[in-house]
Structure formats: C-alpha cells, structure tokens
Design an enzyme around this catalytic site. Sequence first.
Site, mmCIF file in Angstrom:
data_model
loop_
_atom_site.group_PDB
_atom_site.id
_atom_site.type_symbol
_atom_site.label_atom_id
_atom_site.label_comp_id
_atom_site.label_asym_id
_atom_site.label_seq_id
_atom_site.Cartn_x
_atom_site.Cartn_y
_atom_site.Cartn_z
ATOM 1 N N LYS A 58 42.986 47.089 37.619
ATOM 2 C CA LYS A 58 42.822 47.753 38.906
ATOM 3 C C LYS A 58 43.613 49.056 39.026
ATOM 4 O O LYS A 58 43.236 49.950 39.800
ATOM 5 C CB LYS A 58 43.226 46.815 40.042
ATOM 6 C CG LYS A 58 42.274 45.650 40.267
ATOM 7 C CD LYS A 58 41.011 46.089 40.979
ATOM 8 C CE LYS A 58 40.186 44.907 41.446
ATOM 9 N NZ LYS A 58 38.980 45.328 42.185
ATOM 10 N N SER A 83 42.794 40.918 47.611
ATOM 11 C CA SER A 83 43.453 39.623 47.448
ATOM 12 C C SER A 83 44.680 39.718 46.562
ATOM 13 O O SER A 83 45.434 38.756 46.447
ATOM 14 C CB SER A 83 42.476 38.601 46.859
ATOM 15 O OG SER A 83 42.104 38.979 45.548
ATOM 16 N N GLU A 209 30.669 35.240 36.321
ATOM 17 C CA GLU A 209 31.117 34.859 37.658
ATOM 18 C C GLU A 209 31.495 33.383 37.672
ATOM 19 O O GLU A 209 30.968 32.592 36.878
ATOM 20 C CB GLU A 209 29.998 35.057 38.685
ATOM 21 C CG GLU A 209 29.620 36.496 38.949
ATOM 22 C CD GLU A 209 28.562 36.598 40.035
ATOM 23 O OE1 GLU A 209 28.869 37.174 41.092
ATOM 24 O OE2 GLU A 209 27.427 36.116 39.827
ATOM 25 N N GLY A 213 30.798 31.292 43.152
ATOM 26 C CA GLY A 213 30.615 32.621 43.728
ATOM 27 C C GLY A 213 29.650 33.458 42.920
ATOM 28 O O GLY A 213 30.033 34.480 42.350
ATOM 29 N N ASP A 215 27.210 35.495 43.662
ATOM 30 C CA ASP A 215 26.467 36.451 44.487
ATOM 31 C C ASP A 215 25.789 37.536 43.659
ATOM 32 O O ASP A 215 24.664 37.953 43.964
ATOM 33 C CB ASP A 215 27.375 37.082 45.548
ATOM 34 C CG ASP A 215 28.627 37.696 44.956
ATOM 35 O OD1 ASP A 215 29.414 36.961 44.346
ATOM 36 O OD2 ASP A 215 28.820 38.919 45.101
ATOM 37 N N SER A 309 40.622 40.918 32.267
ATOM 38 C CA SER A 309 40.885 41.844 33.370
ATOM 39 C C SER A 309 42.277 41.783 33.953
ATOM 40 O O SER A 309 42.736 42.772 34.545
ATOM 41 C CB SER A 309 39.854 41.622 34.484
ATOM 42 O OG SER A 309 39.918 40.297 34.964
#
Length: 326
Positions: A58, A83, A209, A213, A215, A309
């Site tokens: 990030k 989060s 995923e 979750g 989506d 990640s």
Amino acid sequence: MTAAAPLPITLDDVLDAAARLKGVAHRTPVLRSRTLDGLVGAEVFLKCENLQRVGAFKFRGAYNALSRLAPARLARGVAAYSSGNHAQAVALAARELGTTAVIVMPEDAPRSKRAATAGYGAEIVTYDRYTGDRVVIAEALAAERGLTLVPPYDHPDVMAGQGTAALELLEEVGELDLLVVPVGGGGLIAGSATAAKGLRPGIRVTGVEPEAGDDTRRSLAAGRRVTVPVPRTIADGQALHTPGELTFAVNRRLVDDIALVSDDEIRDAMRFAFERLKTVVEPSGATPLAALLARRAGPLPPRVGVIVSGGNIDAARFAALCADPA
C-alpha cells in the site's frame, strides 16, 4: 462497433510511479522455494511486499498519489479510510512529504495496524464497519476540514503505484506465464495487470479472493459491479463488499480469472510461509499462496509470479490463526 473506452491507467503511468518511488519505497526481494515448486509443479516467484515499508504494498500507491498533489493541497493535509494497511501507508507518506493525515478506521481493525498508523503521526477516527459507511464518513470529514481524500484503491495514481510491484517482479525474473494477485478493492490487481500485460501481453492474470467475499468474481461474471454482504473472513484486508468503479473498469478487461480460497486454506498458507519459507504473511497476503497450495488456481503453467501483498499481523493473532488445528 463502438471502440472500448480508454482505461484509467496505462503502463506509462506505472513507469512514472516507479520513477517517483525510486529511493523511497523498498525494492522488495523475490523469494524462491524448491519445496514450494515441487508441491505445486511450477517455478514460483514470490514478490515479498510483506517486506515493503509499512509492511505492505500500500505504501507504493499512497506515496505516488500524495507526491502528485499540488503543494497547496498537500499542505492542507489528507484523509483516508482503511482497515489498516492503506491507513499506515497514507500516514507514513504524509509524514515523509511533510503534511498531516486523518484516517477513518473500523473499530475492529487489528490493534497492531491502528497502533502503527498512530505511530506514523496520523489522527484516527473510528467507526463500526457493519453499520457505518466509511466513505461517507471520510468524505464528510475531508469536506469539513478542507483535506484531500486519498482512497485506498479507486484512484488512478493509487493503482499506478501499486502496479510497480509487478513491474519490479517482471524486471527481475523475466518471462512469467501467470501472475497471481490478491483482490480486495481491486487496486493492486488493476495496477499489476496493467504492468504485466503492458510488458508481457501473453501473460495470464488471476486474482484471489476469500470465499466469503467474492464480489469481484461475481462482478466479472455478471459484467457489472455486484455487491455482497460485508464479508466475515480472517482476510481483513479483503473484507470488502463491492469492487471499485475504476478498478473494475481495468479488471474486467485485463484479469483472466478469479480463484477463491477458504479461511482454513489461508491459515495453511500462513503456516507454510512461516515454517518452510521463513517469512510472516498476514491473511490477505497469503491468499495467492493458498490458491496455489490448495490447487484453486487450476493447472499451473511453468513460471508463476505471486504478489505477497503484506505481513502486518501482531504476534498474538498470528499464533492464534496458525495454531495446529489438531
């Protein structure tokens, strides 16, 4: 036939982000394991963003986005919602660039991530993720204080910054047949797919995923953004219910497949990374490795790249999640 709309980011945007991040972000190592290769039947190259500044990829997107702000806007400060990992990334990027940050975080965010965010100098505003809308809260706060809102994934500069991890991986290891990337809001895989397919048009890109979750998987199948209930999964960085608008525009064009993994498979991957690879990976960062180990990504081609990640998890939670199930 109507021509396809231009994508929000290009390979040139990722290359520009790489130039901005040079000497600021870590060029993280690529880990190899003969044991892992033997288990999955392919050469696997793990890009270790768990060793990035703030412990996750990030920082790349946050710093790229903040560094591109006009000086007057940067001086007024920034806001974000997250989060944990984007929270830390914006907080550190703001400190590095001499400004302030206010971060909207869920009350149940991991304690270590909240502590690190505060440690970088950010102000934290909390909310209940199951009843509150973090975007609405952050937008109102930014408007009230005159701050620039830096979203965690749905922003071209953020996506381009995240794509530099895949760019570095391909620069280091050369040809890859498949790139496997975790999917939350979709910024990492959007940037990664942009870099990978810009450099290697024949490469396949698979997102991963948590089962609770899915989506993005559902959205790609439907050809439009689909909302699911707020996921309850140990992969807190992937506990999102709708793909980003800009990220989905990229991913529906560039992502080839989505694999799903269970929480138990994520735990197994975390244990494997710790015991055999000697590295600590948080649940969201372990999902691509889980997909390989649990055979969720289908038959693997000869050379596979994986974006690990992040590694932000405190010792107590890591021990609890990785305890021997027997």
